[in-house]
Scaffold this motif. Sequence first.
Motif, mmCIF file in Angstrom:
data_model
loop_
_atom_site.group_PDB
_atom_site.id
_atom_site.type_symbol
_atom_site.label_atom_id
_atom_site.label_comp_id
_atom_site.label_asym_id
_atom_site.label_seq_id
_atom_site.Cartn_x
_atom_site.Cartn_y
_atom_site.Cartn_z
ATOM 1 N N GLN A 1 -3.364 0.431 1.570
ATOM 2 C CA GLN A 1 -2.397 0.001 0.556
ATOM 3 C C GLN A 1 -3.111 -0.443 -0.719
ATOM 4 O O GLN A 1 -2.696 -0.105 -1.823
ATOM 5 N N THR B 1 -2.792 1.325 -4.355
ATOM 6 C CA THR B 1 -2.430 0.516 -5.523
ATOM 7 C C THR B 1 -3.453 0.701 -6.644
ATOM 8 O O THR B 1 -3.087 0.897 -7.803
ATOM 9 N N PHE C 1 3.380 -1.566 7.795
ATOM 10 C CA PHE C 1 4.170 -1.265 6.606
ATOM 11 C C PHE C 1 5.430 -0.515 6.997
ATOM 12 O O PHE C 1 5.574 -0.059 8.114
ATOM 13 N N PHE D 1 -4.262 3.125 7.029
ATOM 14 C CA PHE D 1 -3.936 1.814 6.474
ATOM 15 C C PHE D 1 -5.068 0.823 6.720
ATOM 16 O O PHE D 1 -5.620 0.254 5.784
ATOM 17 N N SER E 1 8.093 3.731 2.369
ATOM 18 C CA SER E 1 8.264 3.363 0.973
ATOM 19 C C SER E 1 9.530 4.003 0.417
ATOM 20 O O SER E 1 9.915 5.093 0.819
#
Length: 122
Positions: free
Chosen positions: A63, A67, A88, A55, A91
Amino acid sequence: MCIHHILVVDDEPVLADACKQYFEHFGYKVTVAYDGQTALDLYERHSVDALITDFRMPRMNGQELLTRIRQRKPTLPAIMVSGFPGDFRQSEDERTKVFAKPTRLHTLAQCIKNLPCDSAVN
């Protein structure tokens, strides 16, 4: 096995290279990058079936990398790892799995086997 080529991204070269060696031992093709921007550049030149990314990294976090890749390939399976649990949450997207560091390579390998195949054309 629908995943053949994995893009591994981690700003700690020892971890990224260990992951590469581990997955290559099991027959996967592995491309390694040590920051998000380099990973995005490599992604543009190589067709990959899955992404394993840290991350927190310089130049682009995991992230943002995910994306930007998913703008091109929305169904790419991914694993996100971080040494900072507050970065985070898991998900709800079944194509993205989240793990806290340290994570055993065996755990990542099991996850790779269970990720859904990417049905989109690169």
